[in-house]
Design a protein around this motif. Structure first.
Motif, PDB file in Angstrom:
ATOM      1  N   ALA A 249      38.324  20.306  56.580  1.00 59.01           N
ATOM      2  CA  ALA A 249      39.427  19.285  55.838  1.00 59.01           C
ATOM      3  C   ALA A 249      40.611  19.801  55.233  1.00 59.01           C
ATOM      4  O   ALA A 249      41.443  18.854  55.275  1.00 59.01           O
ATOM      5  N   THR A 250      40.550  20.992  54.663  1.00 58.64           N
ATOM      6  CA  THR A 250      41.683  21.469  54.186  1.00 58.64           C
ATOM      7  C   THR A 250      42.650  22.172  54.848  1.00 58.64           C
ATOM      8  O   THR A 250      43.706  22.835  54.475  1.00 58.64           O
ATOM      9  N   ARG A 251      42.323  22.373  56.121  1.00 61.71           N
ATOM     10  CA  ARG A 251      43.253  22.953  57.002  1.00 61.71           C
ATOM     11  C   ARG A 251      44.634  22.270  57.271  1.00 61.71           C
ATOM     12  O   ARG A 251      44.669  21.053  57.440  1.00 61.71           O
TER      13      ARG A 251
ATOM     14  N   TYR B 115      30.776  24.460  52.981  1.00 56.79           N
ATOM     15  CA  TYR B 115      31.942  25.391  53.224  1.00 56.79           C
ATOM     16  C   TYR B 115      32.856  24.704  54.565  1.00 56.79           C
ATOM     17  O   TYR B 115      34.015  24.715  54.616  1.00 56.79           O
ATOM     18  N   PHE B 116      31.780  24.538  55.382  1.00 55.30           N
ATOM     19  CA  PHE B 116      32.252  24.077  56.782  1.00 55.30           C
ATOM     20  C   PHE B 116      33.084  22.698  56.905  1.00 55.30           C
ATOM     21  O   PHE B 116      34.437  22.736  57.215  1.00 55.30           O
ATOM     22  N   VAL B 117      32.708  21.786  56.076  1.00 54.37           N
ATOM     23  CA  VAL B 117      33.298  20.799  55.849  1.00 54.37           C
ATOM     24  C   VAL B 117      34.633  20.706  55.471  1.00 54.37           C
ATOM     25  O   VAL B 117      35.433  20.345  55.451  1.00 54.37           O
ATOM     26  N   TRP B 118      34.607  21.283  54.154  1.00 50.52           N
ATOM     27  CA  TRP B 118      35.580  21.662  52.969  1.00 50.52           C
ATOM     28  C   TRP B 118      36.757  22.239  53.948  1.00 50.52           C
ATOM     29  O   TRP B 118      38.037  22.243  53.707  1.00 50.52           O
TER      30      TRP B 118
ATOM     31  N   LYS C 178      43.503  20.780  63.138  1.00 49.85           N
ATOM     32  CA  LYS C 178      42.761  21.294  62.081  1.00 49.85           C
ATOM     33  C   LYS C 178      41.519  22.255  62.522  1.00 49.85           C
ATOM     34  O   LYS C 178      41.175  23.282  61.941  1.00 49.85           O
ATOM     35  N   TRP C 179      40.988  21.634  63.601  1.00 49.80           N
ATOM     36  CA  TRP C 179      40.135  22.622  64.175  1.00 49.80           C
ATOM     37  C   TRP C 179      40.189  23.944  64.546  1.00 49.80           C
ATOM     38  O   TRP C 179      39.734  24.880  64.249  1.00 49.80           O
ATOM     39  N   GLN C 180      41.637  23.675  65.263  1.00 51.17           N
ATOM     40  CA  GLN C 180      42.113  25.086  65.916  1.00 51.17           C
ATOM     41  C   GLN C 180      42.436  26.066  64.622  1.00 51.17           C
ATOM     42  O   GLN C 180      42.099  27.330  64.963  1.00 51.17           O
ATOM     43  N   ALA C 181      42.895  25.546  63.650  1.00 57.98           N
ATOM     44  CA  ALA C 181      43.480  26.668  62.454  1.00 57.98           C
ATOM     45  C   ALA C 181      41.960  26.944  61.731  1.00 57.98           C
ATOM     46  O   ALA C 181      41.991  28.097  61.275  1.00 57.98           O
ATOM     47  N   ALA C 182      40.844  25.999  61.716  1.00 57.47           N
ATOM     48  CA  ALA C 182      39.665  26.567  60.904  1.00 57.47           C
ATOM     49  C   ALA C 182      38.876  27.580  61.749  1.00 57.47           C
ATOM     50  O   ALA C 182      38.270  28.458  61.054  1.00 57.47           O
TER      51      ALA C 182
END
Length: 606
Positions: A570-572, A564-567, A580-584
């Motif tokens: 990747a989808t943010r 789930y972490f990777v998915w 993406k990291w900040q959104a995640a």
């Protein structure tokens, strides 16, 4: 890498109306049923006690205590308690109360780790399928205790073999079985064969009808199938109306076992040999502290007995009012849980001491852990007491109640997680009640595999892998990492202060950041290093295909976190990995129930 609370989140906390709960907002906006809250704080405490205090306190802690140095075992036990078990217990309840969500959606507090919620829900589902089988066994013994002579006390029944012997039978090598009678009434003299206790033969031949192994499923044990159905029926009607029903049931199921335990303790300490049993239970052996296995046993016992990493404590906390002082409640639940483990040890070993003296054998030969204590050792001791049926009824009634509240809170935890994931569907009308019925029926059907002749092997496979200490330690490690480093321990400390009105001492913060990850991962590594292939009664070795199924049940929820972490990352949305990291990692917090600027300013220092 603690993250500052995003401005959007902070603003949303301040702009919501004071004292307006999520339930009220939902009720005004849609026909969806409002999310419930505990009627009284004591219902949360009793539910927490009922779930955390279970059969492991009765049949696992006393055994581990005597095995690992008696009173000396309490040293690693309490070290693991304050550095691992209690911090995760507070974390799960606190996250549930702050988010007012079940075990899956509560992890929107740190979205990239929402796999924790999915994985713990899978573990909880597995646990609910097999744990209730213990209730089916206990219900069988309970019903069969209403007789003048306990059926497991004697030989000469259809389930007995020629090697059967009973308490007080010193006629060393001969017995008669119904099979012999059917062959002309000829008495066989059994020589040079290993004799078998009547209590064990009742358990293996009558109750379990145990087969030769996993690949020998055999037929259905219809009495157990019936008691399993009755157990699920009880669980359904305990929770079908949500916490309106379960919150009232726990007033009885969480408290009355202590009455039974006290009665059995008083009876136990009055038995001849009780003193030797209690001394054996607590006699300290400091040399044991040098063994790694002692620390592994202490750590795994903590995570088992506190029922963490299952999402259920998060679900219970989610039904608290936002300003409930859950810190006070968690201290109370933790104290009751650990004290119950110690208390039950006195009741258990007073009886085992009596049993050892009656048989003239060392106490370690009669001390067992797990189902063997509840369904072999204790029933055998009861047969040697006056008014044996009465003590049997009381004992198995206690086992039923302790198992029942653990079971229905576990099912409630699973239901809450799924309902909060699909509230627009499952909170409408009677959809929740129908969903509970479907889950109960499906779990019952899957549980039928454990009440066949080969059912004990299936049960042990689930117990060893699906909700094992290894899996729970894995989740406790990631829960502390998620809150400590990704959401931010300081941020969560401020959230706690916002809920309870004052700042608590920073011990839990240090645990989430340092001690808990070290303790959980350290014990996990040592557990894997000392891992042994699964066996039954130390004689039957599980086939490779069964071991593969077991590891699948363990790895599926464990791999949920990294997958789930990777998915999720990747989808943010975002053009760069940084965006993406900040959104995640940005929390998705719709509201706390009571969050105003005035509330923040009124927080008292620790």
């Amino acid at each position: 890498m603690p993250q500052p609370r995003p401005a959007a989140v902070a603003n949303s906390l301040e702009l919501l109306p004071s004292c307006s709960s999520r339930a009220h907002l939902e009720e005004a906006a849609s026909p969806i049923r409002a999310r419930e809250k505990w009627s009284r704080s004591v219902e949360f405490v009793l539910s927490g006690v009922g779930f955390a205090v279970g059969l492991g306190n009765i049949w696992r802690f006393p055994y581990l205590c005597y095995k690992n140095g008696g009173g000396a075992f309490l040293i690693p036990y309490f070290i693991c308690l304050v550095t691992g078990g209690v911090p995760i217990f507070f974390l799960e309840v606190g996250v549930g109360q702050f988010m007012s969500e079940g075990g899956i959606t509560a992890w929107n507090i740190c979205p990239i780790f929402k796999g924790i919620g999915y994985g713990t829900t899978v573990i909880c589902f597995f646990l609910n399928i097999y744990y209730i089988v213990i209730l089916a066994w206990a219900m069988h013994y309970f019903f069969n205790s209403f007789t003048s002579d306990l059926p497991w006390a004697t030989c000469g029944n259809w389930w007995n073999t020629p090697t059967c012997f009973q308490h007080g039978d010193n006629s060393s090598m001969s017995s008669e079985s119904p099979n012999n009678a059917s062959q002309g009434g000829v008495t066989e003299v059994v020589s040079n064969l290993q004799r078998k206790d009547a209590v064990i033969e009742y358990w293996e031949n009558k109750v379990l009808g145990i087969s030769t192994g996993m690949d020998d499923v055999g037929g259905m044990q219809w009495e157990l199938a019936g008691t399993l159905f009755l157990s699920w029926l009880l669980v359904y009607f305990c929770i079908w109306k949500g916490i309106k029903s379960s919150g009232k049931v726990v007033y009885f199921t969480a408290t009355f076992p202590y009455v039974m335990l006290t009665v059995l303790l008083i009876r136990g300490v009055l038995l001849d040999g009780a003193e030797e049993g209690i001394l054996f239970y607590l006699k300290p052996d400091m040399s044991k502290l040098q063994e790694a296995q002692v620390w592994i046993d202490a750590g795994t016992q903590i995570f088992f007995s506190y029922a963490i990493a299952l999402g259920c404590m998060t679900a219970l906390g989610s039904y608290n009012e936002f300003n409930n002082n859950f810190v006070r409640d968690c201290i109370l639940i933790s104290s009751i849980n650990s004290c119950t483990s110690l208390y039950s040890g006195f009741a258990t070993f007073s009886v085992l001491g009596f049993m050892a003296k009656e048989q003239g054998v060392p106490i370690e030969t009669v001390a067992e852990s797990g189902p063997g204590l509840a369904f072999i050792a204790y029933p055998k001791a009861i047969t040697q007491m006056k008014w044996a049926p009465l003590w049997s009824v009381l004992f198995f009634f206690m086992i039923l109640l302790m198992g029942l509240d653990s079971q229905f809170v576990g099912v409630e935890g699973f239901i809450t997680a799924v309902v909060d994931l699909y509230p627009s569907t499952l909170r409408k009308g009677f959809n929740r009640e129908i969903f509970i019925a479907i889950v109960s029926a499906g779990s019952f059907i899957m549980g039928l595999s454990m009440v066949t002749n080969g059912g004990m092997y299936v049960f042990q496979l689930f117990d060893y892998y699906a909700a094992s200490g290894m899996v729970l330690l894995w989740y406790c490690f990631f829960e502390s990492i998620a809150i400590g480093y990704f959401y931010g321990a300081n941020n969560f400390y401020e959230d706690i202060a916002l809920m309870i009105g004052y700042r608590i001492y920073p011990w839990l913060k240090y645990c989430w950041l340092c001690f808990t990850p070290l303790v959980t991962m350290g014990i996990l590594i040592f557990s894997l290093a000392s891992h042994h292939p699964l066996t039954y009664n130390r004689t039957y070795v599980y086939p490779n295909w069964a071991i593969a199924i077991g590891w699948t049940m363990a790895l599926v929820p464990m791999l949920t976190i990294p997958i789930y972490f990777v998915w999720h990352l990747a989808t943010r949305p975002g053009a760069t990995l940084s965006q993406k990291w900040q959104a995640a990692i940005t929390p998705i917090i719709s509201r706390p129930d009571t969050t105003t600027k005035a509330a923040e300013e009124s927080i008292a220092p620790a």
